[in-house]
Design a protein around this motif. Structure first.
Motif, PDB file in Angstrom:
ATOM      1  N   GLU A 223       0.965  -1.302   0.045  1.00 44.38           N
ATOM      2  CA  GLU A 223       0.026   0.053  -0.006  1.00 44.38           C
ATOM      3  C   GLU A 223       0.785   1.222   0.007  1.00 44.38           C
ATOM      4  O   GLU A 223       0.331   2.316  -0.076  1.00 44.38           O
ATOM      5  N   HIS A 224       1.975   1.170  -0.047  1.00 41.10           N
ATOM      6  CA  HIS A 224       3.040   2.254   0.183  1.00 41.10           C
ATOM      7  C   HIS A 224       3.304   2.780  -1.193  1.00 41.10           C
ATOM      8  O   HIS A 224       3.929   2.097  -2.154  1.00 41.10           O
ATOM      9  N   PRO A 225       2.939   4.164  -1.284  1.00 43.48           N
ATOM     10  CA  PRO A 225       3.171   4.979  -2.723  1.00 43.48           C
ATOM     11  C   PRO A 225       4.469   4.752  -3.340  1.00 43.48           C
ATOM     12  O   PRO A 225       4.550   4.608  -4.556  1.00 43.48           O
ATOM     13  N   LEU A 226       5.589   4.797  -2.238  1.00 42.59           N
ATOM     14  CA  LEU A 226       7.063   4.786  -2.879  1.00 42.59           C
ATOM     15  C   LEU A 226       7.319   3.366  -3.217  1.00 42.59           C
ATOM     16  O   LEU A 226       8.270   3.245  -4.170  1.00 42.59           O
ATOM     17  N   GLU A 227       6.793   2.522  -2.601  1.00 47.51           N
ATOM     18  CA  GLU A 227       7.192   0.958  -3.094  1.00 47.51           C
ATOM     19  C   GLU A 227       6.369   0.617  -4.308  1.00 47.51           C
ATOM     20  O   GLU A 227       6.977   0.188  -5.149  1.00 47.51           O
ATOM     21  N   GLU A 229       5.480   2.914  -6.748  1.00 50.23           N
ATOM     22  CA  GLU A 229       6.283   3.668  -7.857  1.00 50.23           C
ATOM     23  C   GLU A 229       7.601   2.797  -8.142  1.00 50.23           C
ATOM     24  O   GLU A 229       7.939   2.845  -9.481  1.00 50.23           O
ATOM     25  N   ALA A 230       8.353   2.350  -7.088  1.00 53.73           N
ATOM     26  CA  ALA A 230       9.410   1.598  -7.651  1.00 53.73           C
ATOM     27  C   ALA A 230       9.145   0.196  -8.182  1.00 53.73           C
ATOM     28  O   ALA A 230      10.103  -0.334  -8.861  1.00 53.73           O
ATOM     29  N   GLY A 231       8.033  -0.292  -7.995  1.00 56.23           N
ATOM     30  CA  GLY A 231       7.848  -1.579  -8.717  1.00 56.23           C
ATOM     31  C   GLY A 231       7.692  -2.678  -7.654  1.00 56.23           C
ATOM     32  O   GLY A 231       8.625  -3.073  -7.336  1.00 56.23           O
ATOM     33  N   LEU A 232       6.460  -3.110  -7.209  1.00 56.21           N
ATOM     34  CA  LEU A 232       6.279  -3.929  -6.381  1.00 56.21           C
ATOM     35  C   LEU A 232       6.937  -5.487  -6.668  1.00 56.21           C
ATOM     36  O   LEU A 232       7.743  -6.194  -5.942  1.00 56.21           O
ATOM     37  N   ALA A 233       6.703  -5.807  -7.863  1.00 53.98           N
ATOM     38  CA  ALA A 233       7.031  -7.021  -8.303  1.00 53.98           C
ATOM     39  C   ALA A 233       8.615  -6.995  -8.270  1.00 53.98           C
ATOM     40  O   ALA A 233       9.398  -8.147  -7.930  1.00 53.98           O
ATOM     41  N   ASP A 234       9.328  -6.088  -9.002  1.00 56.62           N
ATOM     42  CA  ASP A 234      10.855  -6.138  -9.031  1.00 56.62           C
ATOM     43  C   ASP A 234      11.434  -5.997  -7.577  1.00 56.62           C
ATOM     44  O   ASP A 234      12.453  -6.478  -7.663  1.00 56.62           O
ATOM     45  N   GLY A 235      10.810  -5.563  -6.544  1.00 57.67           N
ATOM     46  CA  GLY A 235      11.197  -5.451  -5.129  1.00 57.67           C
ATOM     47  C   GLY A 235      10.973  -6.815  -4.470  1.00 57.67           C
ATOM     48  O   GLY A 235      11.429  -6.979  -3.443  1.00 57.67           O
ATOM     49  N   GLY A 236      10.354  -7.728  -5.143  1.00 57.72           N
ATOM     50  CA  GLY A 236      10.028  -8.997  -4.498  1.00 57.72           C
ATOM     51  C   GLY A 236       8.650  -9.022  -3.496  1.00 57.72           C
ATOM     52  O   GLY A 236       8.678  -9.868  -2.647  1.00 57.72           O
ATOM     53  N   TYR A 237       7.819  -7.942  -3.831  1.00 53.23           N
ATOM     54  CA  TYR A 237       6.691  -7.869  -2.890  1.00 53.23           C
ATOM     55  C   TYR A 237       5.403  -8.567  -3.683  1.00 53.23           C
ATOM     56  O   TYR A 237       5.198  -8.346  -4.743  1.00 53.23           O
ATOM     57  N   ARG A 238       4.766  -9.560  -2.771  1.00 52.99           N
ATOM     58  CA  ARG A 238       3.854 -10.429  -3.540  1.00 52.99           C
ATOM     59  C   ARG A 238       2.622  -9.784  -2.841  1.00 52.99           C
ATOM     60  O   ARG A 238       2.132  -9.963  -1.473  1.00 52.99           O
ATOM     61  N   CYS A 239       1.885  -9.043  -3.734  1.00 51.70           N
ATOM     62  CA  CYS A 239       0.610  -8.439  -3.200  1.00 51.70           C
ATOM     63  C   CYS A 239      -0.603  -9.128  -3.922  1.00 51.70           C
ATOM     64  O   CYS A 239      -0.561  -9.730  -4.793  1.00 51.70           O
TER      65      CYS A 239
END
Length: 239
Positions: A223-227, A229-239
């Motif tokens: 839910e974090h706008p900065l994350e 923007e950075a790309g959740l999948a690229d960062g490894g976040y599974r939402c």
């Protein structure tokens, strides 16, 4: 560095510049824009260069006084445009000194006895060394989370490691995510972290911390706008 080695680096720059989408006719214009000649890469003489599975070069930073120059040259060698991203480095210049940055001869207080490498994104990746005292936490553990945290121009892998250079080399040469990260690959993770570097530059030191830690809940990355923007999948976040 011999003229042959310089020529090889220049030819490598041409290859990666073409791989970025330019045509052969456009390469001379890019060379003029970036001021590229074979001599441009002379500061890489004697430097350790690790390569990912695609052959992209990552330059180890073993002298913090040269960190910015090496980060810039690594981006350039990989076909990037450091003349465009220099503004980001200017805004994040605190990354090269102080607690979360670099001191001459080491990778900074927070990653003391660690290792540092310049990445194709024009940013840096750091791994902290072992704890000085077993019972005392490494400072890096206070300021990083999950698979690591970006501070300005430096992505710091979480945790303390007995062989930090080995961790960096293994990560680069395998192309896989560093320890603790859930990212699908190193390249995608660094793309994600580079966006965070851009955010640091856009907001500035104090406001970025406000936006990331206080205004929004870092425990809810999906839910974090900065994350986002950075790309959740690229960062490894599974939402």
């Amino acid at each position: 560095m011999s003229s042959t080695e310089l020529d090889e680096l220049y030819q490598e720059w041409v290859r990666w510049t073409l791989a970025s989408g330019l045509t052969p006719d456009q390469v001379p214009d890019r060379a003029r824009e970036e001021g590229v000649t074979a001599e441009t890469f002379r500061p890489l003489a004697g430097r350790t260069i690790w390569r990912d599975p695609d052959g992209r070069p990552y330059v180890r930073v073993d002298d913090a006084r040269k960190a910015r120059e090496l980060a810039r040259l690594t981006e350039l060698l990989n076909g990037g445009r450091p003349s465009v991203t220099d503004a980001r480095r200017d805004r994040n210049r605190w990354s090269y000194s102080g607690l979360f940055g670099l001191n001459a001869g080491d990778a900074g207080t927070a990653v003391k006895r660690g290792a540092l490498v310049a990445t194709p994104e024009g940013t840096m990746m750091a791994v902290a060394g072992p704890k000085a005292v077993r019972a005392v936490p490494n400072p890096v553990d206070w300021f990083t989370a999950r698979g690591g945290t970006t501070w300005g121009e430096i992505y710091v892998v979480n945790g303390s490691h007995p062989d930090p250079a080995g961790v960096l080399r293994t990560t680069v040469e395998s192309g896989r995510r560093p320890p603790g990260s859930g990212a699908p690959s190193l390249a995608r993770l660094l793309r994600h972290e580079r966006v965070h570097s851009e955010q640091w530059a856009r907001f500035g030191y104090t406001r970025f911390i406000w936006e990331y830690v206080i205004r929004h809940d870092p425990r809810k990355p999906c839910e974090h706008p900065l994350e986002r923007e950075a790309g959740l999948a690229d960062g490894g976040y599974r939402c």
